[in-house]
Design an enzyme around this catalytic site. Structure first.
Site, mmCIF file in Angstrom:
data_model
loop_
_atom_site.group_PDB
_atom_site.id
_atom_site.type_symbol
_atom_site.label_atom_id
_atom_site.label_comp_id
_atom_site.label_asym_id
_atom_site.label_seq_id
_atom_site.Cartn_x
_atom_site.Cartn_y
_atom_site.Cartn_z
ATOM 1 N N CYS A 178 -3.638 -9.925 -1.560
ATOM 2 C CA CYS A 178 -3.481 -8.463 -1.601
ATOM 3 C C CYS A 178 -4.027 -7.964 -2.945
ATOM 4 O O CYS A 178 -3.696 -8.538 -3.989
ATOM 5 C CB CYS A 178 -2.024 -8.071 -1.439
ATOM 6 S SG CYS A 178 -1.301 -8.697 0.084
ATOM 7 N N GLU A 234 8.178 -17.549 -10.618
ATOM 8 C CA GLU A 234 8.992 -16.493 -11.209
ATOM 9 C C GLU A 234 10.221 -16.190 -10.375
ATOM 10 O O GLU A 234 10.157 -16.234 -9.153
ATOM 11 C CB GLU A 234 8.171 -15.218 -11.283
ATOM 12 C CG GLU A 234 7.102 -15.316 -12.295
ATOM 13 C CD GLU A 234 6.152 -14.157 -12.178
ATOM 14 O OE1 GLU A 234 6.517 -13.133 -11.590
ATOM 15 O OE2 GLU A 234 5.047 -14.300 -12.702
ATOM 16 N N CYS A 251 -1.721 -7.029 -6.016
ATOM 17 C CA CYS A 251 -0.649 -7.964 -6.376
ATOM 18 C C CYS A 251 -1.131 -9.048 -7.334
ATOM 19 O O CYS A 251 -2.084 -9.769 -7.039
ATOM 20 C CB CYS A 251 -0.102 -8.599 -5.097
ATOM 21 S SG CYS A 251 1.092 -9.901 -5.406
ATOM 22 N N GLY A 283 4.583 -15.406 -3.393
ATOM 23 C CA GLY A 283 4.353 -16.135 -2.154
ATOM 24 C C GLY A 283 4.701 -15.370 -0.898
ATOM 25 O O GLY A 283 5.399 -14.355 -0.932
ATOM 26 N N GLU A 284 4.164 -15.854 0.211
ATOM 27 C CA GLU A 284 4.410 -15.251 1.523
ATOM 28 C C GLU A 284 5.404 -16.146 2.277
ATOM 29 O O GLU A 284 5.047 -17.252 2.690
ATOM 30 C CB GLU A 284 3.073 -15.124 2.276
ATOM 31 C CG GLU A 284 3.196 -14.790 3.733
ATOM 32 C CD GLU A 284 4.130 -13.620 4.069
ATOM 33 O OE1 GLU A 284 4.092 -12.583 3.389
ATOM 34 O OE2 GLU A 284 4.931 -13.785 5.016
ATOM 35 N N SER A 296 5.901 -5.492 4.219
ATOM 36 C CA SER A 296 5.037 -4.803 3.261
ATOM 37 C C SER A 296 3.959 -4.099 4.057
ATOM 38 O O SER A 296 3.076 -4.740 4.608
ATOM 39 C CB SER A 296 4.403 -5.811 2.298
ATOM 40 O OG SER A 296 5.418 -6.440 1.569
ATOM 41 N N LEU A 297 4.073 -2.782 4.138
ATOM 42 C CA LEU A 297 3.156 -2.017 4.993
ATOM 43 C C LEU A 297 1.988 -1.471 4.164
ATOM 44 O O LEU A 297 0.847 -1.783 4.430
ATOM 45 C CB LEU A 297 3.947 -0.893 5.672
ATOM 46 C CG LEU A 297 3.274 -0.209 6.846
ATOM 47 C CD1 LEU A 297 2.927 -1.185 7.952
ATOM 48 C CD2 LEU A 297 4.200 0.891 7.397
ATOM 49 N N HIS A 298 2.302 -0.660 3.192
ATOM 50 C CA HIS A 298 1.359 -0.140 2.199
ATOM 51 C C HIS A 298 0.266 0.778 2.733
ATOM 52 O O HIS A 298 -0.327 1.520 1.962
ATOM 53 C CB HIS A 298 0.753 -1.256 1.335
ATOM 54 C CG HIS A 298 1.782 -2.114 0.676
ATOM 55 N ND1 HIS A 298 2.855 -1.587 0.008
ATOM 56 C CD2 HIS A 298 1.917 -3.457 0.589
ATOM 57 C CE1 HIS A 298 3.610 -2.572 -0.465
ATOM 58 N NE2 HIS A 298 3.072 -3.711 -0.124
ATOM 59 N N CYS A 336 5.828 -8.269 -9.260
ATOM 60 C CA CYS A 336 5.321 -9.490 -8.644
ATOM 61 C C CYS A 336 4.195 -10.176 -9.429
ATOM 62 O O CYS A 336 3.126 -9.631 -9.614
ATOM 63 C CB CYS A 336 4.797 -9.048 -7.281
ATOM 64 S SG CYS A 336 4.515 -10.334 -6.118
ATOM 65 N N ASN A 367 3.262 -0.830 -9.358
ATOM 66 C CA ASN A 367 3.388 -1.384 -10.710
ATOM 67 C C ASN A 367 2.004 -1.625 -11.257
ATOM 68 O O ASN A 367 1.203 -2.311 -10.624
ATOM 69 C CB ASN A 367 4.122 -2.722 -10.648
ATOM 70 C CG ASN A 367 5.589 -2.542 -10.877
ATOM 71 O OD1 ASN A 367 6.018 -2.079 -11.920
ATOM 72 N ND2 ASN A 367 6.373 -2.899 -9.876
HETATM 73 N N1 SAH Z 1 4.542 -11.895 0.229
HETATM 74 C C1 SAH Z 1 5.636 -11.086 0.596
HETATM 75 C C2 SAH Z 1 6.785 -11.108 -0.390
HETATM 76 C C3 SAH Z 1 6.444 -11.122 -1.840
HETATM 77 S S1 SAH Z 1 5.671 -9.674 -2.488
HETATM 78 C C4 SAH Z 1 5.189 -9.677 0.862
HETATM 79 O O1 SAH Z 1 4.053 -9.348 0.555
HETATM 80 O O2 SAH Z 1 5.971 -8.925 1.411
HETATM 81 C C5 SAH Z 1 7.074 -8.605 -2.713
HETATM 82 C C6 SAH Z 1 6.756 -7.130 -2.647
HETATM 83 O O3 SAH Z 1 6.091 -6.699 -3.853
HETATM 84 C C7 SAH Z 1 5.841 -6.772 -1.492
HETATM 85 O O4 SAH Z 1 6.296 -5.619 -0.835
HETATM 86 C C8 SAH Z 1 4.541 -6.504 -2.218
HETATM 87 O O5 SAH Z 1 3.686 -5.754 -1.439
HETATM 88 C C9 SAH Z 1 5.037 -5.853 -3.479
HETATM 89 N N2 SAH Z 1 4.058 -5.753 -4.565
HETATM 90 C C10 SAH Z 1 3.126 -6.651 -4.945
HETATM 91 N N3 SAH Z 1 2.414 -6.184 -6.007
HETATM 92 C C11 SAH Z 1 2.920 -4.957 -6.291
HETATM 93 C C12 SAH Z 1 2.611 -3.960 -7.260
HETATM 94 N N4 SAH Z 1 1.629 -4.130 -8.161
HETATM 95 N N5 SAH Z 1 3.340 -2.818 -7.254
HETATM 96 C C13 SAH Z 1 4.350 -2.637 -6.359
HETATM 97 N N6 SAH Z 1 4.677 -3.525 -5.417
HETATM 98 C C14 SAH Z 1 3.972 -4.677 -5.380
HETATM 99 FE FE1 SF4 Z 2 0.346 -10.068 -0.824
HETATM 100 FE FE2 SF4 Z 2 2.968 -10.677 -0.998
HETATM 101 FE FE3 SF4 Z 2 1.090 -12.556 -1.409
HETATM 102 FE FE4 SF4 Z 2 1.410 -10.635 -3.212
HETATM 103 S S1 SF4 Z 2 2.904 -12.185 -2.677
HETATM 104 S S2 SF4 Z 2 -0.571 -11.420 -2.398
HETATM 105 S S3 SF4 Z 2 1.935 -8.897 -1.886
HETATM 106 S S4 SF4 Z 2 1.457 -11.447 0.501
#
Ligand code: SAH
Ligand code: SF4
Length: 348
Positions: A120, A96, A123, A163-164, A218-220, A337, A294
């Site tokens: 995660c 995407e 996600c 992806g990471e 991405s702290l969360h 995402c 989201n």
């Molecule tokens: N893997 C990397 C980059 C891609 S994810 C990372 O995790 O940072 C991009 C961002 O979208 C990250 O901050 C992730 O935590 C966030 N994200 C993933 N799913 C989400 C959701 N359902 N609602 C809001 N943010 C989300």
């Molecule tokens: Fe976690 Fe980022 Fe991978 Fe989604 S794309 S599973 S937020 S590391």
């Protein structure tokens, strides 16, 4: 078709390779530079677009080489103007990409991997695991695709799709450099942002890069037990080590990292969670982005109510921590995402 598959992607050639091919075809040497510019500066995706190259030569080249650009499988256009694409590479892998226009700017969100191994729980990308990492060219191709579709220059790129990035470190950095290259896409380093879930070795290597690329984490959650549940893939990179690594990053680079905090009802929007986040950030150079989670189909996790998000912003600001509430672009087109791809899986 078989024949097409085996042809080499012309974009994997160097200028010297192109010179050799043209010598082989008894062509004058100046054509090599012309063709090189069409491919790497003008970013065409067919030989027919090379209008100053004779048709016979274009035909000969297209017998030998292909453009391995991705195919658009789905495009969704949001009410806010953002466009989300599902792009398929020649091997059938799809990812995407999102284009987000605002006034005279165009921002692109690229994927660095097809799927993700980090798992995660909030996600959608994480649900199906990792298919494979993308090459640098495949990352950059997403930017070209959006630029062509909008007919505009891309002004910033965020590596926040699927992806990471730091699980695909070398290709991510090569892609950043291709995007930054004044002879290529020419986007300023500060307008290129990489988001990581907190892969510490990657953050350390990123800090060593001479370019001023931007880092988002991405702290969360700033509470270890909560973060372990939300982001099991980075359990071993503890919050304490993450904090130390980020302080070293700031000292070394003088750059300000941003922290992504997706607010989840009842999970990371409680008072102890807010206190822990304030402790993590206060007195450090950082910028916090609060995002309402989201909604992902099938997930038990729900977005926090807006008043909680506003409370957290107020509290962080009171402690001197710069904080922005980010609207998720393209909510109506599942731009979160992994959600477009996920939906296709559901429908098929
Ligand atoms: N893997 C990397 C980059 C891609 S994810 C990372 O995790 O940072 C991009 C961002 O979208 C990250 O901050 C992730 O935590 C966030 N994200 C993933 N799913 C989400 C959701 N359902 N609602 C809001 N943010 C989300
Ligand atoms: Fe976690 Fe980022 Fe991978 Fe989604 S794309 S599973 S937020 S590391």
């Amino acid at each position: 078709m078989e024949h097409t598959k085996r042809m080499r992607d012309v974009r994997s050639l160097t200028l010297d390779d192109i010179k050799a091919v043209l010598a082989d075809l008894n062509q004058p040497a100046f054509r090599a530079k012309q063709i090189y510019e069409w491919i790497f500066s003008k970013n065409v995706c067919s030989f027919d677009e090379m209008t100053n190259v004779p048709k016979t030569l274009r035909d000969e080249l297209s017998q030998r080489f292909t453009f391995g650009v991705p195919t658009e499988i789905v495009k969704q256009v949001s009410r806010d103007g953002s466009r989300k694409y599902l792009l398929e590479f020649p091997d059938g892998t799809s990812v995407e990409t999102v284009g987000m226009p605002s006034r005279n700017k165009l921002s692109v969100c690229v994927s660095t991997q097809a799927g993700c191994a980090m798992g995660c729980v909030f996600c959608a990308t994480g649900f199906n695991g990792l298919a494979r990492s993308l090459s640098a060219q495949e990352i950059v191709d997403q930017v070209h695709h959006v630029a062509r579709d909008f007919g505009e220059r891309v002004t910033s790129v965020v590596f926040m799709g699927q992806g990471e990035p730091f699980a695909n470190f070398d290709n991510t950095v090569t892609a950043l450099r291709m995007l930054n290259d004044p002879e290529g896409v020419n986007i300023g380093a500060r307008h290129l942002t990489v988001s990581t879930c907190g892969v510490i070795p990657g953050i350390k290597r990123f800090a060593e890069l001479p370019e001023q690329f931007t880092l988002a984490i991405s702290l969360h959650s700033a509470i270890q037990s909560t973060r372990n549940k939300l982001m099991p893939g980075v359990r071993k990179y503890t919050l304490q080590r993450l904090h130390e690594t980020l302080q070293t990053y700031v000292e070394k680079t003088g750059r300000r990292p941003s922290y992504e905090f997706a607010m989840i009802d009842g999970i990371n929007d409680t008072t102890p969670e807010m206190d822990a986040l304030i402790d993590f950030c206060a007195g450090t150079l950082c910028h916090v982005n609060l995002i309402q989670l989201n909604d992902t189909p099938g997930s038990l996790l729900k977005p926090s109510p807006v008043h909680k998000i506003e409370t957290l912003q107020r509290r962080l600001t009171m402690h001197g921590v710069e904080t922005t509430i980010r609207n998720s672009r393209g909510n109506d087109i599942d731009a979160a995402c992994g959600q477009l791809k996920q939906k296709r899986v559901y429908l098929s």
